[in-house]
Every structure is written in C-alpha cells, then in structure tokens.
Scaffold this active site. Structure first.
Site, PDB file in Angstrom:
ATOM      1  N   HIS A 203      31.122  35.304  37.908  1.00 20.88           N
ATOM      2  CA  HIS A 203      29.966  34.732  38.591  1.00 20.88           C
ATOM      3  C   HIS A 203      28.700  35.517  38.278  1.00 20.88           C
ATOM      4  O   HIS A 203      27.599  34.989  38.336  1.00 20.88           O
ATOM      5  CB  HIS A 203      30.203  34.702  40.098  1.00 20.88           C
ATOM      6  CG  HIS A 203      31.247  33.723  40.513  1.00 20.88           C
ATOM      7  ND1 HIS A 203      31.559  33.474  41.832  1.00 20.88           N
ATOM      8  CD2 HIS A 203      32.071  32.921  39.783  1.00 20.88           C
ATOM      9  CE1 HIS A 203      32.521  32.563  41.900  1.00 20.88           C
ATOM     10  NE2 HIS A 203      32.844  32.224  40.671  1.00 20.88           N
TER      11      HIS A 203
ATOM     12  N   ASP B 288      35.391  36.042  39.532  1.00 25.85           N
ATOM     13  CA  ASP B 288      34.209  36.198  40.381  1.00 25.85           C
ATOM     14  C   ASP B 288      33.295  37.217  39.703  1.00 25.85           C
ATOM     15  O   ASP B 288      33.291  37.296  38.480  1.00 25.85           O
ATOM     16  CB  ASP B 288      34.613  36.614  41.801  1.00 25.85           C
ATOM     17  CG  ASP B 288      33.625  36.141  42.858  1.00 25.85           C
ATOM     18  OD1 ASP B 288      32.447  36.527  42.768  1.00 25.85           O
ATOM     19  OD2 ASP B 288      34.022  35.399  43.783  1.00 25.85           O
TER      20      ASP B 288
END
Length: 464
Positions: free
Chosen positions: A315, A281
C-alpha cells in the site's frame, strides 16, 4: 497536466531557487553511529541436541527449541542453531543474549494449530495495548537479541489459516465465520477510547485478532539479518518501544491482509537496509501508538534510516502512520528502488484528528520508482474519516523533503489532503524530481510552504 482541487482551504505555494538549510544528512550518519550493536558469545546450542526432529510434521519442536533458548540464556548467551531441514514449531519466545540462527536450507515452519498460541500475552495490536494471541516469535524486556541466518521463517498463513480472520471474502472468510471486525477489533477500539485498564483487555481466539510473525516489546539492541520471512498472519516484523534495531538483508514476502513488512512503533535508533519487501499492506510503516494509548505512553518513534531497499507490492513503500499519536521525527530514506502495479504510494504519511501528534523532519533522496498506482508523495490528514473517536487532536506534518526522486508512472506526483478549515501541513520541499506517466499532476489542499526546484511532471516544470 496540472490540477488543483477546488477548496476553501487557504494554502501557500512558493518556488525557491535554493535550499537555505544545512545538510540534514549529517544527522543520519550520527544516528547510525549511535546504534548499539549486538554481540554474542561463541557458544552454540543446536536444537537437535535438545530433541528437535527435522522433516517430520507430526512432531512439534516447540519444547526442544524453548529448552535450547533457555539453556543458552542461562549460560550467558550465544547462538541457538537451527540446522538444515524443516522444523515444525509453535510460538517461540526469545530471551536476552540469544541469537536464533536459522541456517541456509533450514525452515522454521509454524504450526497452524491455533491452540498452540494460547494463553494470550501482552502486546500491541494496531497501536492499542492488549493481551492477545501469542506472536509466532516474541520477546518482552529482552536485551541483545537476534534473528539471523540464510534460512526461512514461514508463518504458514493462508486463506485457510489466519488470513480469513480479517473478514474479507478475498482471503477465505465466509458468511457465518467469526472475524476481527465483528469481534476483537471493535471491542479493542472501544477499550482504547474508554481507557479500559490493559489487564482487562484480553483476547483469545474468539477475538480473531491475528498475531504478528515477529513482535519484540520493550527490547534493546536487536538484529534481524539475512533471513526470508513469509506468510505472516498479520504484521510481519513489529518492534514496540524497542531501541537500537538493525534490519539488514532480509526478504519479506507476505501477501495477506494487513501484512505490513516492518512496523517500528515508538522506537528510537533504527536502521533498515538492503531489504526486499513484497507485502499485502505497507512495506515499512512507522508508528507510535493509536489515539489515547499513544498519548498515554507519549513515546515517539524517532531517528530511523531506510536505505538500499527494494519494494514491490504494498500500500506504501515507506509510510508514517496511521497509528502515530506519539509523534515522529527524523526519517532518512535513500537509494531505494520501488516498482509494482500493486504498489500504491512511494512516500506516505497518514494520520487524522483522532491521532494528533507531530510528524517532522522527513528526508528522502535518490529513490527510483517504476510504477505506483496512486502518488509518489501522499500526505493525508483525513485518514479513516469514519472512525469513532475523540476528534480534538489535530495532527501536524512539517519539514518534508524529497530530492532526486524519479518515477515512470503514477496518478499523482504530489497528493496532499489537509484538514478542513486549518493549515497543518507546512514546509514541503521537492528538488530535482521527475515524475513521468502522471495522469493528474498535483493536488494540494490545506498546506503552506510547498517549495519546488527543478520538479518536472511529464517533462514540464511543475506549477501548482
């Protein structure tokens, strides 16, 4: 190619020949000098002397490590020493004036026996206050603490342990299994919106809310240095309301769902330097509480420096949000390298009218990017549009500057998504930037005061 999305939003873009503002980077030096440093007595407490046994996965060393920490703390502090070898353990609670030192060739290996992480403790989960499964390394109200050494902290999370609780079949979840979406997360979101007393927000294993690898709450004067942290059940390093924090020379590798690398939440005075992030992430995500819980505390994150770091998968490289209801100010990012086909964005600000808050004074310079799949700079004020919440809290993003940022491949150079019917993004400045291999140039809606000087996309001067 330069592209403007059609929109009824009015926005203003100007090209200015120079920056009239003073040197904001002097503030970064002042922030660094203001951070209080850890200091420990020389006394050493070897976990072997308290009964810990290495290289035997049938022996759980939790009590021995706990005894070493307690002895160190009660005698005025020092170093709890983890020697070479693999040491199986359950959750660890750090106490004031203790430096937990994991030496080279040593691994703290955390058990996957979920029962060891009960009873729940007070923490924050996705910006919401609750009692949840015990983080693997935890501290509450501690001062002058450290995690150090050339060793490894391994959470042992995998598709078979912890990650499946996310509810994603890509991480081991199967039909008929419990998961956070069906259980704890939905209930916690309702508790937050209804402002249910925190004492009543209690989740055990049935909630499937995975614990953080490292979670420090209400702490002050913290050092995390030189370690390798890997395979976290959830966010890797999560300091909450923790001031004077240094993260230095740390390697973070965790490919699981929501494996954010470091998420300072409502923290003041943070230095992150010479670290490596390869995450499932966001690499770094700055936060200050979610919705009503963030507004109730109303403690912003502020005064954060990120420098000389390398980011691979993630991300976002350096991210603000989305749990940013308490606001944020004064970010300084410099001399970083980011490159991976699995890195989605370089600098990312994500928020919504559920969150509210003001994000301001974001400064980025001398960042080299190989490939990112979406955008070098993305500002999104319409994050998670399907979230059920009170949407009467418009966010504001202002005073964001990027200079000397280069990239080799991305979909967008600049991607700004403002609110419908309002202009809440302002004073975005880019100087001396070059974005190559760009598919769609720039897309800007709901912003004003976008200033460009010597910004090139695919070798041509950017015009929006």
């Amino acid at each position: 190619m330069t592209r403007i999305l059609p929109s009824f939003i009015i926005f203003l873009v100007t090209v200015l020949p120079s920056c009239a503002e003073g040197d904001k980077w002097k503030m970064a030096a002042e922030i660094e000098h203001s951070i209080t440093l850890t200091s420990f007595p020389p006394d050493t407490f070897n976990i072997s002397d308290f009964g810990a046994v290495a290289n035997d996965t049938s022996i759980l060393n939790t009590k021995a490590i706990e005894a070493a920490i307690m002895s160190c703390h009660s005698r005025g502090g020092g170093v709890v020493y983890v020697p070479a070898g693999t040491w199986l353990t359950g959750p660890i609670t750090l106490m004031s004036n203790v430096n937990l030192h994991v030496t080279g060739n040593a691994t703290l290996l955390f058990t996957t026996d979920y029962q060891q992480y009960l009873p729940p403790v007070l923490t924050r989960w996705e910006g919401m206050d609750c009692y949840n499964i015990h983080p693997l390394i935890y501290a509450m109200d501690a001062t002058n603490i450290a995690l150090s050494g050339k060793g490894t902290i391994d959470g042992q999370a995998s598709d078979e342990a912890w990650w499946w609780m996310n509810g994603n079949p890509d991480y081991g979840w199967k039909e008929g299994m419990n998961n956070q979406k069906l259980a704890g997360r939905k209930q916690l979101l309702a508790f937050e919106q209804n402002q249910t007393p925190v004492e009543e927000r209690r989740f055990g294993l049935e909630g499937a809310l995975r614990p953080q690898l490292v979670n420090f709450n209400n702490c002050n004067t913290v050092l995390i240095e030189d370690l390798t942290l890997k395979n976290s059940p959830f966010w890797v390093i999560h300091p909450v309301r923790t001031d004077n924090l240094i993260l230095r020379g740390v390697t973070i590798v965790s490919a699981g769902p929501n494996s954010d690398g470091c998420d300072p939440e409502s923290c003041n005075g943070v230095l992150i330097e010479d670290c490596y992030f390869d995450t499932g992430d966001d690499c770094i995500a700055i936060k200050s509480g979610r919705n009503n819980d963030g507004r109730r505390w109303s403690i912003p994150s502020q005064n954060i420096i990120v420098r000389k770091c390398r980011m691979a998968d993630g991300h976002g490289g350096v991210v603000i949000g989305s749990e940013i209801s308490g606001g944020f100010s004064n970010l300084f990012v410099e001399d970083c390298e980011m490159d991976s086909p699995e890195l989605l964005r370089v600098i990312r600000i994500k928020t919504s009218d559920c969150r509210g808050g003001v994000v301001e004074n974001v400064n980025v310079r001398n960042v080299t990017v190989g490939k990112c799949s979406e955008a070098v700079l993305k500002i999104n004020l319409m994050y998670e549009p399907g979230e059920e919440c009170d949407r009467n809290f418009p966010p504001f993003v202002r005073d964001v500057t990027l200079e000397n940022v280069t990239s080799c491949e991305s979909q967008y150079g600049i991607y700004i998504i403002g609110l419908d019917g309002a202009v809440n993004v302002s004073d975005i400045t880019l100087r001396n930037c070059s974005f190559n291999g760009v598919q769609e140039g720039a897309s800007v809606t709901g912003a004003e005061g976008v200033k460009l000087k010597k910004v090139f996309v695919n070798g041509e001067k950017l015009k929006i």
